[in-house]
Design an enzyme around this catalytic site. Structure first.
Site, PDB file in Angstrom:
ATOM      1  N   LYS A  18       0.798  -1.127   0.085  1.00 42.27           N
ATOM      2  CA  LYS A  18       0.053  -0.081   0.250  1.00 42.27           C
ATOM      3  C   LYS A  18       1.254   1.298   0.053  1.00 42.27           C
ATOM      4  CE  LYS A  18      -4.444  -1.990   1.438  1.00 42.27           C
ATOM      5  NZ  LYS A  18      -5.807  -2.138   2.791  1.00 42.27           N
TER       6      LYS A  18
ATOM      7  N   ARG B  78      -3.635 -10.388   4.685  1.00 43.02           N
ATOM      8  CA  ARG B  78      -3.562 -10.648   3.336  1.00 43.02           C
ATOM      9  C   ARG B  78      -2.908 -10.266   2.641  1.00 43.02           C
ATOM     10  NH1 ARG B  78      -6.356  -7.046  -0.134  1.00 43.02           N
ATOM     11  NH2 ARG B  78      -8.359  -7.800  -2.460  1.00 43.02           N
TER      12      ARG B  78
END
Length: 559
Positions: free
Chosen positions: A495, A538
């Site tokens: 991210k 995840r």
């Protein structure tokens, strides 16, 4: 009633009860169309319309009473039950047993109603006493009922027999499709005279029964981890055992210190077809985006079903325990796409994976219709980045499908969320934790029970750099404690905040920073198995993350 202890002692006259097999009940406490039982090759279904008024939240409802906004008439008794199964589809056996218990039309001898209030988590446990039999799935529930103790016992035995337990010739402590035991039984008091709802200071009197075929409290609970672990979750640490005059928390701590039962329990997330995600390790979830525009791997896996399936199977080989499939990008600024297009992207991939592997599959979607199509195609878990807020049908759909749900925190939509990163008093941790508790309550009130929930703080969704870091810093401590042991999912992989910290502009080159972010988050504080808790990571890079979690888990287990 005893003047010194406030306990109620009752004497029950034993009588013979003829237990017959009823027709399939028409209504359900839990909701949904679920497999009722399997006989040879015939599958029977229990049609269960949702009745939301049966539920109260574990978080928002005080143990002394119900919400004043939507009061629920209190039943005469509060009961804690142990539930278990080690034959057939164990979770479905437990779920249908609770349906029938709370369905007054099931037992024609008594139409008194019962209501499921809350559940514990579920545990995989080795058998005790008779050890040559399959693993058990065990839990505990709180139920409110108008049934007297012996009437409740009759109802429980009738449910057990209906689901296939041989009450006459079955082996004592042997295999059984379902086991329902009364642990504690309390008489409720102090209802509001006008509404019938329990007041904030409701009082409960323990009921003690001593009869040849019914002893309350259960005489062996303090010897069994598979009973005490889930009981502590629903009754609470401070509940006082009326005979031992010790709290449930103290009894649990003594049992753990002595390890006298030799029976380790492992928390699980139950899945369809008698499978489960088992939290004996940190779980790695592999990301499979079948989209053209995801921020890291958009366009890599959406052009060919075979290519997408091959990648999923490769991630399984590398250590993934779940494959998360998404057909809509939720990167900052992403636009919503149609339900039909999401289904076209995801369902063919799910079907082929399911033909080749039994690995658990989650569907990453905000849409109830996509979730239903994916589950019917073979997926096992619904992963909703909106926590069930985007589609008003989502929670009731997941409850009907009777599958686990991952509830994530976000504000706004992917288009607007990055303009919503400011939190009151800069308390992002408090705001996110409070919002997750609210979503857990909403899910529970719709029939998605705590043993089917996973919570996700939503790293990168409506959070700035500092907000992301604060959430990660407090994951293993205050956040996990306030969320009362519900499994957590962390999704930091590749991210933007990692890129800003490291200076790495290419998302695909952020794997090292991604691994560091989750390992540090889980290890802050003292890294022990209890602090690491039940966690799903995840990630895009499964192999690297799996190696890191194996080392972390191994370190946490040594003295």
């Amino acid at each position: 009633m005893s003047a010194t202890t406030g306990r109620r002692f009752i004497s029950l006259t034993p009588r013979l009860v003829r237990v017959g097999v009823s027709k399939v009940a028409k209504h359900s406490a839990l909701g949904g169309r679920v497999p009722f039982f399997q006989h040879k090759t015939r599958l029977f279904w229990y049609n269960a319309p949702m009745n939301q008024s049966r539920y109260r939240s574990n978080f928002v409802v005080p143990r002394g009473g119900a919400s004043t906004e939507n009061p629920i008439k209190q039943k005469k008794y509060r009961v804690f039950l142990a539930v278990g199964s080690n034959l057939g589809d164990r979770f479905q056996n437990i779920a249908v047993a609770l349906d029938l218990l709370c369905d007054s039309s099931f037992d024609k001898s008594s139409y008194l109603d019962s209501r499921l209030v809350r559940t514990s988590f579920l545990y995989s446990t080795a058998p005790m006493y008779v050890t040559d039999q399959p693993q058990f799935m065990n839990g505990a529930v709180e139920v409110e009922t108008d049934l007297e103790p012996r009437a409740l016992l009759r109802r429980l035995k009738k449910v057990e027999e209906y689901l296939g337990r041989d009450l006459v010739h079955g082996q004592r402590n042997g295999p059984r499709p379902v086991d329902l035991d009364i642990l504690f039984f309390d008489e409720n008091h102090s209802e509001d005279a006008t509404s019938g709802a329990p007041t904030r200071h409701s009082h409960r009197t323990p009921v003690i029964v001593n009869e040849p075929d019914l002893i309350i409290p259960h005489p062996l609970m303090q010897e069994r981890s598979f009973v005490m672990d889930p009981l502590k979750e629903v009754a609470g640490d401070e509940y006082i055992h009326p005979k031992l005059e010790e709290s449930v928390g103290d009894i649990w701590r003594k049992l753990k210190a002595s390890a006298s039962d030799g029976n380790d329990t492992v928390q699980i997330l139950p899945l369809q077809r008698d499978r489960a995600v088992t939290f004996h390790e940190t779980i790695v979830m592999g990301i499979l985006n079948v989209t053209p525009d995801s921020f890291s791997d958009g366009g890599k896996w959406n052009n060919s079903v075979d290519t997408a399936v091959e990648h999923a199977l490769q991630m399984e080989t590398e250590g993934a325990r779940i494959i998360d499939i998404g057909g809509e990008s939720t990167r900052p600024g992403a636009l919503e796409i149609s339900i039909e297009e999401q289904i076209e992207r995801t369902v063919p991939v799910i079907k082929v994976i399911r033909q080749k592997s039994d690995i658990p599959i989650s569907i990453d979607t905000r849409h109830a219709d996509v979730a239903r199509a994916a589950i019917e195609a073979g997926a096992d878990i619904v992963n909703d980045v909106s926590g069930g807020t985007f589609d008003p049908k989502m929670l009731e759909t997941v409850a009907e499908l009777r599958v686990p749900m991952i509830l994530m925190h976000m504000r706004g939509t992917p288009e607007s969320m990055q303009s919503m990163t400011k939190y009151e008093n800069d308390d992002v941790c408090g705001a996110v934790t409070g919002a997750l508790i609210e979503r857990s309550c909403a899910a529970e009130s719709n029939g998605i029970h705590r043993w089917q929930q996973v919570l996700d703080p939503g790293i990168g969704f409506a959070k700035d750099n500092e907000g992301n870091l604060r959430l990660l810093k407090h994951t293993a401590t205050s956040m996990r404690q306030q969320l009362q042991g519900i499994p957590l999912l962390l999704g930091t992989s590749r991210k933007g905040f990692i890129g800003r910290i490291t200076g790495e502009s290419e998302a695909s080159e952020r794997d090292f920073g991604s691994v560091a972010s989750v390992i540090c988050a889980l290890c802050l504080g003292s890294p022990t198995p209890s602090n690491l808790g039940c966690t799903i990571l995840r990630v895009h890079n499964v192999k690297g993350t799996k190696q890191a979690t194996l080392v972390m888990d191994a370190i946490s287990k040594v003295d």
